[in-house]
Design an enzyme around this catalytic site. Structure first.
Site, PDB file in Angstrom:
ATOM      1  N   ASP A 273      -0.592   7.900   2.686  1.00 17.86           N
ATOM      2  CA  ASP A 273      -0.563   6.572   2.084  1.00 17.86           C
ATOM      3  C   ASP A 273      -0.592   6.776   0.570  1.00 17.86           C
ATOM      4  O   ASP A 273      -0.914   7.860   0.071  1.00 17.86           O
ATOM      5  CB  ASP A 273      -1.735   5.710   2.566  1.00 17.86           C
ATOM      6  CG  ASP A 273      -1.476   4.212   2.331  1.00 17.86           C
ATOM      7  OD1 ASP A 273      -0.570   3.873   1.540  1.00 17.86           O
ATOM      8  OD2 ASP A 273      -2.189   3.380   2.931  1.00 17.86           O
TER       9      ASP A 273
HETATM   10  C1  NOJ Z   1      -0.513   1.110   0.516  1.00 12.41           C
HETATM   11  C2  NOJ Z   1      -0.548   0.502   1.891  1.00 12.41           C
HETATM   12  O1  NOJ Z   1      -1.770   0.804   2.505  1.00 12.41           O
HETATM   13  C3  NOJ Z   1       0.596   0.982   2.770  1.00 12.41           C
HETATM   14  O2  NOJ Z   1       0.582   0.247   3.962  1.00 12.41           O
HETATM   15  C4  NOJ Z   1       1.900   0.834   2.062  1.00 12.41           C
HETATM   16  O3  NOJ Z   1       2.960   1.240   2.898  1.00 12.41           O
HETATM   17  C5  NOJ Z   1       1.873   1.633   0.778  1.00 12.41           C
HETATM   18  N1  NOJ Z   1       0.782   1.136  -0.079  1.00 12.41           N
HETATM   19  C6  NOJ Z   1       3.167   1.542  -0.003  1.00 12.41           C
HETATM   20  O4  NOJ Z   1       3.299   0.288  -0.545  1.00 12.41           O
END
Ligand code: NOJ
Length: 831
Positions: A273
């Site tokens: 993430d």
């Molecule tokens: C953080 C989020 O938790 C995740 O779900 C997302 O895909 C990424 N940011 C990218 O935006």
């Protein structure tokens, strides 16, 4: 040094009696198991042609806002291989235009319809494909929905592993059949927003929250839908921000190496993430394969991987085979879904909707036409409307108050939630406000609306068609007198209310990303729901752009509601027995969230403690009525469960690492500010790393066994993608007759629950469901199959699934509390 720090933190956790995640090395290398064989062969062929720097370019993001997508890898220009594009969200293409705003996952779950889940997957992927996206960042099985306050529960499906798992699988199949790589996220235990990354407003803590989950709960609850995702062939998995048992998810060798790549035999790649990586060598050895967005902190220009991963290979801390495996996994997913045939140029930019702008947005370079505003919507509004109406749950309907007949002379609508956002449909970035009708939550799990048909607009259009009169009071500040006067005159009054939630990087109305009140999940309705003047109640969830139309379909009866609530509605807050953490509970150390309730979340908790809910899991009315009869349970013969045996081959090495000079920053490339590259700045590795602690203690960087590329034993609970194939042997067939006993055609959702019978088991667990359309008076037979996994428990001693000797019972009906048919299940399997 960071890695050794993490190891000592984990050791400290053990010493303090805190939840602990054991080390598990080496990282399993992809084998091309199951359906992956062909894609794997092609990936090996491709990766064999790459230099070390090119492989590292595949694994490392170029930095936040360093490309047009929300995440971008480096490219391989020599082979004409462009940067890979990672884009949110689980409900449509985020941050662009001329796209569809689909219903959220929670609505798909409320349909209990796998075909709709598949079709939504196809439609969403068509849009990502059309915009040039390689990896769509969804669907979501974490959060699963441990507590109703979990801010992102709505991005996923339901707090039940079987409903979520089957929805995951169908969504993934739809997406990947369309040529886009799916990403099952957030792995694992990402059940709340507070402290997901550590410190937050008003609180300073040293580390992110630790979800402390025991082995049985992990297997029987939180891992289950990820197993379904892997079995469905998902190309990528996103490791989460939180820690699992005091080890960061993206550096947790146990959850990545042992469970995901070992037991589940996952053949695709693990992507971090955004900012969930906390070490370079550590994450690489613990099983992460792609580092997103690539920089240590957004736009820091520094990276755990990139140059530092090249250095780690050259100085021998990360074995070459591990880099080869990362690249093979990424390319296997690429070929498996056919990206070599379906890829089009990236024709949108996440950071601006201007037609012309900078490709390297943060650096302000690469001016070109970055948004071609390609209309990718096709006829997807149809599936949006269909899911919207199919997911509506009719909670209450006294004396046939609904459907409306169309002969109502005066229809009045009340509540801000019926109307438009005065700031425009996308007036709030990432939907970071709750103005007007609510059709999606907030955060990265969103997409821009192309338009939003509000309930006010759609109901008014229907009333006008029928020759009636209409008024809508959508200003929450309107005086009581106005509302009362209108209500007194109207022939039908429709009151709208909502409650919102979303991702923790945004705060809306003082709510730091978690629910207090919501329709993104359950709300407390007990105070008013039994009021005699309230004759009907509908839950419409987060229906996306066709919100009003879907609602009108149900209100006026062109669609007979068949949605069933995918979560339990308790009478009071304490009924659920779980909560999130709002304040640090471990001094300034990582907040500790002990999942002491084990597998008992949502209806399992209500059942265990015999708590009567307002509306139980699986409940929903229809304009018709249905009966269930003639339950037949046929045990099927299956051979005894065989733990997987044998060994992998040795880790393949697909290239030759040269000396440092070969990886020096090429003089023909112009550096872009803060962009992450794979190359060295100096042949002296210490200088190149820029790390004053470089080489401080090389031995401490490398956990025992992490560099071992020799054949490794196969996990006995594994052996194929999704786990031991014998887990999916059919062990019983269940048949039941469902009859529409009412006067109108309708939809019923037969639900199959099983009691596993043991003292630690839930009174019953959902194991199958269907969705049948039946004309008035029509009956049909519904058949479901139970697999060995469905009747097994996770055994912590043998570290495998076992079928216990306790008597098992099968229940069928149309909600978790209305199960008129039941029968003992006498299994015919050796155990
Ligand atoms: C953080 C989020 O938790 C995740 O779900 C997302 O895909 C990424 N940011 C990218 O935006």
């Amino acid at each position: 040094m960071r890695n050794s720090l993490l190891i000592s933190l984990a050791a400290a956790a053990l010493a303090e009696g805190k939840a602990y995640s054991p080390p598990a090395y080496p990282a399993p290398w992809a084998s091309g198991a199951g359906e992956w064989a062909q894609a794997h062969d092609r990936a090996v062929e491709f990766v064999s042609q790459l230099t070390l720097a090119e492989k590292i370019n595949l694994t490392t993001g170029v930095g936040w806002e360093g490309g047009q997508c929300v995440g971008n890898t480096g490219s391989i220009p020599r082979l004409g291989f462009r940067s890979l594009c990672m884009q949110d969200s689980p409900l449509g293409v985020r941050d662009t235009d001329y796209n569809t705003a689909f219903p959220a996952g929670v609505n798909v779950a409320a349909t209990w319809d796998l075909d709709l889940a598949y079709r939504r997957g196809v439609a969403m992927a068509e849009e990502h494909r059309g915009k040039g996206v390689d990896v769509q960042l969804g669907p979501v099985a974490g959060p699963l929905g441990r507590a109703p306050e979990g801010g992102r529960n709505w991005e996923g499906f339901a707090p039940d592993p079987v409903l979520t798992g089957q929805m995951m699988a169908s969504t993934i199949e739809g997406m990947q059949d369309t040529g886009v790589i799916a990403c099952a996220k957030h792995y694992i235990g990402n059940e709340q927003e507070h402290f997901r990354q550590g410190s937050q407003e008003n609180y300073t803590v040293a580390d992110a929250i630790s979800s402390n989950i025991d082995d049985v709960t992990l297997h029987e609850l939180y891992l289950w839908p990820f197993a379904d995702a892997v079995r469905a062939g998902v190309g990528s998995v996103m490791c989460s921000y939180n820690q699992l048992n005091n080890s960061y998810s993206c550096g947790n060798s146990y959850s990545l190496n042992h469970i995901l790549k070992g037991e589940l035999d996952f053949q695709g790649f693990v992507m971090t993430d955004w900012g969930a990586q906390h070490s370079g060598v550590g994450d690489a050895l613990a099983g992460a394969d792609m580092d997103m967005p690539g920089d240590v902190a957004f736009d820091s220009g520094t990276a755990f991987w990139g140059t530092n991963l090249t250095i780690a290979v050259l100085n021998g801390t990360v074995p070459e085979w591990r880099i080869d495996d990362m690249a093979v996994r990424i390319m296997s997913a690429f070929y498996k879904v056919g990206r070599d045939r379906t890829q089009v140029p990236i024709n949108f930019a996440s950071w601006t909707l201007d037609t012309y702008g900078n490709e390297y947005y943060y650096a302000g370079e690469g001016y070109k036409e970055i948004n071609q505003h390609v209309d990718v919507r096709g006829d997807h509004a149809k599936v949006v409307r269909e899911i919207g109406s199919a997911s509506i749950v009719l909670l209450k309907n006294v004396d046939g108050a609904l459907p409306l007949t169309g002969s109502e002379r005066f229809v009045a609508v009340f509540g801000e939630d019926a109307g438009s956002n005065p700031d425009g449909v996308n007036g709030c970035s990432d939907r970071n406000c709750d103005n007007g009708t609510l059709a999606m939550g907030w955060g990265s799990g969103t997409a821009n609306f192309p338009y939003l048909v509000t309930p006010e607009q759609a109901i008014q259009a229907e009333v006008l068609k029928n020759g009636g009169i209409f008024t809508a009071i959508t200003d929450s500040g309107a005086t009581n007198t106005t509302a009362t006067t209108v209500a007194a005159q109207a022939s039908a009054c429709l009151v709208f209310a909502n409650a919102d939630s979303g991702e923790g990087y945004i705060t809306v109305d003082g709510n730091v990303g978690d629910l207090v009140l919501h329709t993104v999940g359950p709300v407390l309705v007990e105070d008013w729901v039994n009021h005699p003047n309230i004759t009907a109640v509908l839950w419409a969830g987060l229906p996306g752009e066709q919100s009003g139309n879907s609602l009108v379909d149900v209100l006026y009866g062109s669609v007979n509601p068949g949605g069933k609530t995918p979560f339990t509605w308790g009478k009071q807050r304490s009924d659920w027995g779980t909560d999130i953490i709002y304040e640090p509970n471990n001094g300034d150390g990582a907040p500790q969230q002990d999942f002491t309730e084990g597998i008992f979340i949502d209806y399992r908790h209500f059942d265990k403690y015999n708590i009567t809910p307002t509306y139980e899991f699986g409940y929903g009315l229809s304009y018709s009525t249905f009966s269930f009869s003639n339950l037949q349970v046929t045990p099927l013969a299956a051979s005894p469960y065989k733990p997987a045996t044998g060994h992998s081959g040795p880790a393949p090495v697909l290239g030759k690492v040269l000396n440092a000079t070969a990886y020096l920053f090429p003089n023909y490339i112009k550096r872009i500010e803060a962009f992450i590259y794979p190359w060295l700045n100096s042949t002296d590795l210490r200088t190149s790393s820029g790390d004053p602690n470089y080489g401080w203690s090389t031995s401490k960087y490398v956990p025992d066994g992490a560099q071992d590329g020799s054949p490794q034993p196969v996990n006995p609970a594994g052996g194929a993608p999704g786990g031991n194939p014998a887990l999916y042997d059919p062990v019983a067939e269940i048949r039941v007759t469902v009859k529409n006993t009412g006067k109108v055609a309708g939809v019923e959702v037969p639900q199959l629950y099983v009691s596993l019978g043991g003292p630690s088991d839930a009174p019953k667990v959902l194991r199958g469901f269907g969705r049948l359309s039946l004309g008035a008076g029509e009956e049909a037979q519904w058949t479901a199959t139970l697999t060995r996994r469905d009747v097994s428990n996770w055994d912590t001693v043998s570290q495998n699934w076992v079928v216990s000797n306790y008597t098992k019972t099968v229940y069928v009906g149309n909600s978790s509390r209305n199960l008129p048919l039941q029968q003992t299940l006498a299994l015919k399997i050796g155990h």
